[in-house]
Scaffold this motif. Sequence first.
Motif, PDB file in Angstrom:
ATOM      1  N   MET A 233     -13.951 -37.728  17.643  1.00  0.00           N
ATOM      2  CA  MET A 233     -14.650 -38.597  16.697  1.00  0.00           C
ATOM      3  C   MET A 233     -16.115 -38.737  17.083  1.00  0.00           C
ATOM      4  N   LYS A 234     -16.386 -38.884  18.373  1.00  0.00           N
ATOM      5  CA  LYS A 234     -17.766 -38.984  18.837  1.00  0.00           C
ATOM      6  C   LYS A 234     -18.563 -37.738  18.451  1.00  0.00           C
ATOM      7  N   GLU A 235     -17.964 -36.565  18.633  1.00  0.00           N
ATOM      8  CA  GLU A 235     -18.625 -35.313  18.262  1.00  0.00           C
ATOM      9  C   GLU A 235     -18.910 -35.261  16.765  1.00  0.00           C
ATOM     10  N   GLU A 236     -17.942 -35.680  15.967  1.00  0.00           N
ATOM     11  CA  GLU A 236     -18.112 -35.654  14.512  1.00  0.00           C
ATOM     12  C   GLU A 236     -19.188 -36.647  14.069  1.00  0.00           C
ATOM     13  N   ILE A 237     -19.191 -37.826  14.659  1.00  0.00           N
ATOM     14  CA  ILE A 237     -20.227 -38.815  14.325  1.00  0.00           C
ATOM     15  C   ILE A 237     -21.597 -38.279  14.707  1.00  0.00           C
ATOM     16  N   ASN A 238     -21.696 -37.643  15.864  1.00  0.00           N
ATOM     17  CA  ASN A 238     -22.973 -37.073  16.294  1.00  0.00           C
ATOM     18  C   ASN A 238     -23.453 -35.968  15.356  1.00  0.00           C
ATOM     19  N   SER A 239     -22.534 -35.260  14.722  1.00  0.00           N
ATOM     20  CA  SER A 239     -22.945 -34.220  13.774  1.00  0.00           C
ATOM     21  C   SER A 239     -23.388 -34.813  12.437  1.00  0.00           C
ATOM     22  N   ILE A 240     -23.030 -36.066  12.182  1.00  0.00           N
ATOM     23  CA  ILE A 240     -23.367 -36.717  10.918  1.00  0.00           C
ATOM     24  C   ILE A 240     -24.684 -37.476  11.012  1.00  0.00           C
ATOM     25  N   VAL A 241     -24.895 -38.184  12.123  1.00  0.00           N
ATOM     26  CA  VAL A 241     -26.046 -39.081  12.241  1.00  0.00           C
ATOM     27  C   VAL A 241     -27.291 -38.331  12.707  1.00  0.00           C
ATOM     28  N   ASP A 242     -28.451 -38.992  12.552  1.00  0.00           N
ATOM     29  CA  ASP A 242     -29.717 -38.426  13.035  1.00  0.00           C
ATOM     30  C   ASP A 242     -29.715 -38.366  14.561  1.00  0.00           C
ATOM     31  N   GLU A 243     -30.662 -37.611  15.098  1.00  0.00           N
ATOM     32  CA  GLU A 243     -30.715 -37.400  16.549  1.00  0.00           C
ATOM     33  C   GLU A 243     -30.902 -38.699  17.330  1.00  0.00           C
ATOM     34  N   GLU A 244     -31.719 -39.608  16.813  1.00  0.00           N
ATOM     35  CA  GLU A 244     -31.965 -40.859  17.540  1.00  0.00           C
ATOM     36  C   GLU A 244     -30.774 -41.818  17.472  1.00  0.00           C
ATOM     37  N   GLU A 245     -29.854 -41.592  16.546  1.00  0.00           N
ATOM     38  CA  GLU A 245     -28.672 -42.449  16.399  1.00  0.00           C
ATOM     39  C   GLU A 245     -27.447 -41.897  17.136  1.00  0.00           C
ATOM     40  N   GLN A 246     -27.550 -40.719  17.717  1.00  0.00           N
ATOM     41  CA  GLN A 246     -26.387 -40.072  18.314  1.00  0.00           C
ATOM     42  C   GLN A 246     -25.823 -40.849  19.496  1.00  0.00           C
TER      43      GLN A 246
ATOM     44  N   ARG B 192     -17.399 -42.721   7.320  1.00  0.00           N
ATOM     45  CA  ARG B 192     -15.974 -42.604   7.023  1.00  0.00           C
ATOM     46  C   ARG B 192     -15.722 -41.517   5.988  1.00  0.00           C
ATOM     47  N   TYR B 193     -16.570 -41.450   4.979  1.00  0.00           N
ATOM     48  CA  TYR B 193     -16.433 -40.427   3.935  1.00  0.00           C
ATOM     49  C   TYR B 193     -16.556 -39.024   4.543  1.00  0.00           C
ATOM     50  N   GLN B 194     -17.535 -38.818   5.413  1.00  0.00           N
ATOM     51  CA  GLN B 194     -17.723 -37.512   6.036  1.00  0.00           C
ATOM     52  C   GLN B 194     -16.555 -37.158   6.967  1.00  0.00           C
ATOM     53  N   LEU B 195     -16.057 -38.145   7.703  1.00  0.00           N
ATOM     54  CA  LEU B 195     -14.902 -37.904   8.570  1.00  0.00           C
ATOM     55  C   LEU B 195     -13.674 -37.538   7.736  1.00  0.00           C
ATOM     56  N   ASP B 196     -13.490 -38.238   6.634  1.00  0.00           N
ATOM     57  CA  ASP B 196     -12.363 -37.952   5.752  1.00  0.00           C
ATOM     58  C   ASP B 196     -12.464 -36.534   5.183  1.00  0.00           C
TER      59      ASP B 196
ATOM     60  N   ARG C 174      -6.020 -39.893  13.427  1.00  0.00           N
ATOM     61  CA  ARG C 174      -5.545 -40.983  14.287  1.00  0.00           C
ATOM     62  C   ARG C 174      -6.702 -41.830  14.790  1.00  0.00           C
ATOM     63  N   ALA C 175      -7.794 -41.170  15.186  1.00  0.00           N
ATOM     64  CA  ALA C 175      -8.966 -41.890  15.695  1.00  0.00           C
ATOM     65  C   ALA C 175      -9.594 -42.740  14.598  1.00  0.00           C
ATOM     66  N   LEU C 176      -9.707 -42.185  13.390  1.00  0.00           N
ATOM     67  CA  LEU C 176     -10.288 -42.933  12.272  1.00  0.00           C
ATOM     68  C   LEU C 176      -9.430 -44.139  11.914  1.00  0.00           C
ATOM     69  N   GLU C 177      -8.119 -43.970  11.891  1.00  0.00           N
ATOM     70  CA  GLU C 177      -7.224 -45.096  11.608  1.00  0.00           C
ATOM     71  C   GLU C 177      -7.346 -46.178  12.669  1.00  0.00           C
ATOM     72  N   LYS C 178      -7.444 -45.761  13.923  1.00  0.00           N
ATOM     73  CA  LYS C 178      -7.583 -46.730  15.021  1.00  0.00           C
ATOM     74  C   LYS C 178      -8.912 -47.481  14.911  1.00  0.00           C
ATOM     75  N   LEU C 179      -9.990 -46.763  14.576  1.00  0.00           N
ATOM     76  CA  LEU C 179     -11.300 -47.393  14.416  1.00  0.00           C
ATOM     77  C   LEU C 179     -11.289 -48.386  13.258  1.00  0.00           C
ATOM     78  N   GLU C 180     -10.667 -48.027  12.152  1.00  0.00           N
ATOM     79  CA  GLU C 180     -10.614 -48.925  10.999  1.00  0.00           C
ATOM     80  C   GLU C 180      -9.754 -50.149  11.268  1.00  0.00           C
ATOM     81  N   ALA C 181      -8.699 -49.981  12.038  1.00  0.00           N
ATOM     82  CA  ALA C 181      -7.793 -51.095  12.307  1.00  0.00           C
ATOM     83  C   ALA C 181      -8.397 -52.099  13.282  1.00  0.00           C
ATOM     84  N   ASP C 182      -9.075 -51.615  14.303  1.00  0.00           N
ATOM     85  CA  ASP C 182      -9.602 -52.522  15.318  1.00  0.00           C
ATOM     86  C   ASP C 182     -10.776 -51.869  16.031  1.00  0.00           C
TER      87      ASP C 182
END
Length: 151
Positions: A50-63, A109-113, A30-38
């Motif tokens: 979603m924030k937690e998942e993004i933080n697990s994907i990106v580097d420490e300085e990008e969290q 998006r690929y990692q979230l999917d 639901r969060a990914l669909e909402k982010l993609e839509a608007d």
Amino acid sequence: MIIYISGAFIIASPGIVYIEKLHKPGRLLRALEKLEADEIERSHCGFELMKEEINSIVDEEEQLSGDVHKLDVYAGTVTTGKGALLKVRAHIGENDTRQIEDPLFIKIRYQLDRTIRRGKTKIRTVGICFMLVGFTLQMWPDLTRVFSLVA
């Protein structure tokens, strides 16, 4: 029979839109669909997840920090032959924004999917286990009768 039917329901549950909010992959979808839509705000379903998942994907300085209240997708200024480079943009204050430079949105998006698919697979695996146990319990009297005749 109840265990068998419960297993069938569990297998079908990731695909039922009305109960997506009850499991982690559904909230993340639901969060990914909402982010993609608007854009997605803190009050929307699955924002913190979603924030937690993004933080697990990106580097420490990008969290993303705890004061992020909104995320959206931003078309970068550099374009390629395949279109604009999309980046995730975090809104921190009223007019304060920060972009996640690397990885690009398509990789996030690929990692979230993948996380969503893995979560749904885990749920369906539990359902299959319920169905196997239910089927075995249903067949148990017949199996014991057959094996007692053979012995």
